[in-house]
Design a protein around this motif. Structure first.
Motif, PDB file in Angstrom:
ATOM      1  N   THR A 121      -3.861   3.492   0.692  1.00 32.17           N
ATOM      2  CA  THR A 121      -4.418   3.180  -0.679  1.00 32.17           C
ATOM      3  C   THR A 121      -3.430   2.136  -1.243  1.00 32.17           C
ATOM      4  O   THR A 121      -2.048   2.007  -1.091  1.00 32.17           O
ATOM      5  N   GLY A 180      -2.930  10.768  -2.227  1.00 32.08           N
ATOM      6  CA  GLY A 180      -3.709   9.478  -1.896  1.00 32.08           C
ATOM      7  C   GLY A 180      -4.140   8.524  -3.118  1.00 32.08           C
ATOM      8  O   GLY A 180      -4.577   7.424  -3.119  1.00 32.08           O
ATOM      9  N   THR A 195       0.784  -1.090  -0.144  1.00 28.94           N
ATOM     10  CA  THR A 195      -0.033   0.143   0.096  1.00 28.94           C
ATOM     11  C   THR A 195       0.926   1.093   0.097  1.00 28.94           C
ATOM     12  O   THR A 195       2.213   1.049   0.013  1.00 28.94           O
ATOM     13  N   TYR A 225      -6.728   9.293  -5.002  1.00 30.95           N
ATOM     14  CA  TYR A 225      -8.075   9.182  -5.358  1.00 30.95           C
ATOM     15  C   TYR A 225      -8.400   9.742  -6.714  1.00 30.95           C
ATOM     16  O   TYR A 225      -9.438   9.565  -7.178  1.00 30.95           O
ATOM     17  N   PHE A 248     -12.877   1.399  -5.389  1.00 32.17           N
ATOM     18  CA  PHE A 248     -13.442   1.313  -4.031  1.00 32.17           C
ATOM     19  C   PHE A 248     -14.840   1.102  -3.738  1.00 32.17           C
ATOM     20  O   PHE A 248     -15.024   0.225  -2.816  1.00 32.17           O
ATOM     21  N   ILE A 256      -3.462   0.999  -7.323  1.00 31.17           N
ATOM     22  CA  ILE A 256      -3.945   2.134  -7.810  1.00 31.17           C
ATOM     23  C   ILE A 256      -2.982   3.159  -8.477  1.00 31.17           C
ATOM     24  O   ILE A 256      -3.651   3.716  -9.415  1.00 31.17           O
ATOM     25  N   PHE A 273     -11.597   2.837   4.788  1.00 34.46           N
ATOM     26  CA  PHE A 273     -10.408   3.220   4.170  1.00 34.46           C
ATOM     27  C   PHE A 273      -9.831   4.290   4.904  1.00 34.46           C
ATOM     28  O   PHE A 273     -10.241   5.449   5.261  1.00 34.46           O
ATOM     29  N   THR A 279      -6.811  -5.527  -5.816  1.00 31.03           N
ATOM     30  CA  THR A 279      -7.445  -4.158  -5.812  1.00 31.03           C
ATOM     31  C   THR A 279      -8.595  -4.096  -6.788  1.00 31.03           C
ATOM     32  O   THR A 279      -9.720  -3.341  -6.072  1.00 31.03           O
ATOM     33  N   PHE A 305     -10.180   4.597  -9.614  1.00 29.57           N
ATOM     34  CA  PHE A 305     -10.110   4.425  -8.166  1.00 29.57           C
ATOM     35  C   PHE A 305     -11.385   4.255  -7.478  1.00 29.57           C
ATOM     36  O   PHE A 305     -11.823   3.660  -6.802  1.00 29.57           O
TER      37      PHE A 305
END
Length: 614
Positions: A273, A296, A184, A298, A307, A277, A269, A236, A303
């Protein structure tokens, strides 16, 4: 002297500090005036001091409530799931995994770690399997001598007030490459010769039962923890196999929490991450964020869908036993740009609708937000008030406007982040009302004034040192004093500001408030002898003063505060450091022994005295 008065002015962000000139000492309104002179006399001396021995009371198991159908009845909502196991990764092993043709086999899983290039991964913890708990000795549960001074309030917390403690996976679990977990951001992004890593931390992954046993023995009713995305989905993305060992681990954790009479709260979360990703690309990971402190991911393609898929898998498996869910922890701090915020808001809304409309869950869902609450340096200066509103709006209203009010992003966000993704009327209708309360981490306060060049000039210049908040921040008052007792980090003891803040949140966003984290890292605590670390009086003052002001907010300001969760239940890894200790338990980094600190006893005792029994 100067008397500090805090004023909360309702729906608009006018919470402020006002200095009122006064002379002489503070009056003792609780005391009647003494007119007689004292008299003096001899008496027979004896050692009359006594020591009262009290022990903490453990939480008692209750009937388990369910909040959704079990997974067997919900599995059709996440069709085509396949589960497998991968085992552990050892960087120096000589035998390589076979079956290179399987895109999700052992060789592919090992390659996730090889590509991540984890530095100095030579240390593993003491444990390699779940440790069965042992009862906490009664001698460990004896309360310390009472403080001479303490809160004098007479209020009680409502019956449904949720008091608990919190932790997060990457900060306590360790075992980073065990039982199928994949790398991560926490491993890849915090690699430096001077930064501590998360490879071992508290070994909670194997010691979770003993940790829960210790919490229950102190009478803690609620335990908030996070689930590691890459323990559930090492690869993921949607369509990849689910890690059975990860599912079983958190299933057992939740069941043990319930078995001990506690209630779980789950964060999906907490900053960790998946490295995947970033397309396993170190360059994209190190991209400088425009908004938060860390990239992060996002904003990365895929993503949001990834998620949401992960969240659906976790919720369908555990929703029957978990009454409170948080989708994101402090999303602003790891947001890179406008697309990051868009992904967070929309992913959260999608999971809320999934939980309510498809799972038919009866629990509650929210997010945890950060904001060191801003107060104006000069409350009589309109520019200072505007700067304070800008500061708070950028951090909170960016997410809270659409989620709680169905309103567009605040001007503070739109004028600062040029690539923000506009929200349509359809978006706002879908997002509005997708949180059942506002989760906030109100560690401390910040004194604010506008920058010399003006907010507007700063907001269009991303190289400005004050960007993106575009205000000047201080930790002292206009008289030069610190705003409160200083900690090891950015936190100061600011209880009266907290009361104002709670009023601001309640009256601005029109929803109940949950204090999802708050805590205090005592200055230089890690450098002290263990016995001195355990006697952490400044932390006790922090917690008791904050909770006293929470009671005043509830009873005098009529603010609906749902609960409060102390951070953290034990000293842990603080994103590159073990020196900033927030824990209410000491952890020996060599033996993994835990010891209760004074503040833990003081806090649970304070709550027990003031909690109405059902």
């Amino acid at each position: 002297m100067l008397a500090l008065v805090l004023i909360g002015c309702g729906a608009t962000a006018l919470a402020q500090q006002v200095y009122i000139s006064a002379n002489g000492p503070v009056t003792r309104s609780q005391c009647s005036e003494q007119t007689a002179s004292p008299s003096y006399a001899f008496s027979q001396f004896s050692y009359t001091q006594t020591e009262t021995v009290r022990t903490a009371t453990s939480v008692q198991p209750e009937c388990t409530t369910t909040y959704a159908p079990p997974y067997e009845s919900l599995s059709h909502l996440v069709p085509s799931l396949t589960t497998t196991t991968w085992g552990n990764w050892y960087p120096n092993q000589t035998q390589r995994a076979a079956n290179n043709s399987d895109p999700y086999g052992p060789a592919a899983w090992s390659s996730l770690w090889e590509v991540a290039k984890i530095a100095n991964f030579t240390t593993r913890g003491l444990y390699s399997t779940t440790v069965q708990p042992t009862p906490v000795p009664s001698s460990d549960l004896v309360l310390p001598p009472p403080n001479y001074f303490g809160p004098q309030d007479c209020y009680n917390f409502p019956e449904d007030f949720m008091f608990g403690v919190a932790g997060s996976a990457s900060q306590i679990e360790g075992a980073i490459a065990d039982e199928g977990r994949a790398p991560t951001l926490m491993e890849v992004g915090f690699q430096s010769g001077v930064m501590a890593n998360d490879y071992v931390t508290n070994e909670n992954y194997y010691l979770y039962k003993q940790d829960i046993e210790r919490l229950a023995s102190m009478g803690v009713k609620h335990y908030s923890f996070s689930i590691a995305w890459t323990r559930i989905l090492p690869f993921t993305f949607p369509g990849t196999p689910v890690n059975k060992q990860g599912l079983d681990h958190y299933d057992d954790l939740i069941n043990f929490v319930l078995q001990k009479g506690m209630i779980p709260s789950v964060t999906l979360f907490h900053f960790d991450t998946p490295f995947a990703i970033f397309k396993n690309n170190l360059t994209s990971l190190k991209e400088r964020p425009l908004i938060g402190y860390v990239n992060g991911g996002y904003q990365m393609d895929g993503f949001e869908d990834a998620f949401v898929n992960y969240g659906k898998i976790v919720m369908t498996h555990y929703a029957d036993r978990v009454p409170v869910w948080y989708t994101f922890n402090e999303p602003l701090l790891y947001s890179t740009n406008g697309k990051s915020v868009d992904a967070v808001v929309k992913a959260h809304a999608r999971l809320y609708h999934f939980y309510r409309e498809e799972i038919k869950g009866t629990g509650k869902i929210s997010l945890k937000f950060n904001d060191n609450f801003g107060v104006p340096r000069d409350p009589n200066n309109t520019d200072h008030l505007n700067a304070t509103n800008h500061f708070n709006d950028f951090q909170l209203a960016t997410f809270c406007n659409p989620i709680f009010l169905g309103k567009d992003y605040p001007e503070a966000f739109k004028m600062t982040i040029p690539d923000y993704v506009p929200l349509t009327e359809e978006d706002l209708k879908y997002i509005n009302g997708t949180a059942d309360f506002l989760g906030i981490d109100p560690y401390t306060a910040t004194v604010v004034e506008p920058p010399p060049q003006g907010i507007a000039a700063c907001a269009v210049n991303s190289s400005d040192p004050l960007f993106p908040y575009c205000v000047k921040q201080f930790t002292n008052t206009s008289t030069g004093w610190d705003i409160g007792y200083r900690s090891e980090s950015y936190v100061y003891i600011t209880p009266k500001y907290l009361r104002t803040y709670l009023s601001y949140l309640w009256n601005t966003f029109k929803t109940p408030v949950m204090i999802t984290e708050f805590g205090f890292p005592v200055f230089d605590e890690s450098k002290r002898a263990v016995i001195d670390q355990l006697y952490d009086s400044p932390r006790s003052e922090y917690y008791l003063s904050f909770m006293s002001e929470v009671l005043k907010a509830i009873w005098e300001d009529h603010v609906h505060v749902m609960g409060a969760f102390a951070w953290s239940f034990a000293d842990n890894w603080e994103f590159g450091s073990y020196e900033s200790q927030f824990g209410i338990q000491f952890v020996n980094r060599t033996t993994q022994e835990r010891r209760y600190k004074r503040s833990f006893f003081d806090l649970v005792d304070f709550m027990a005295i003031r909690t109405r029994k059902k």
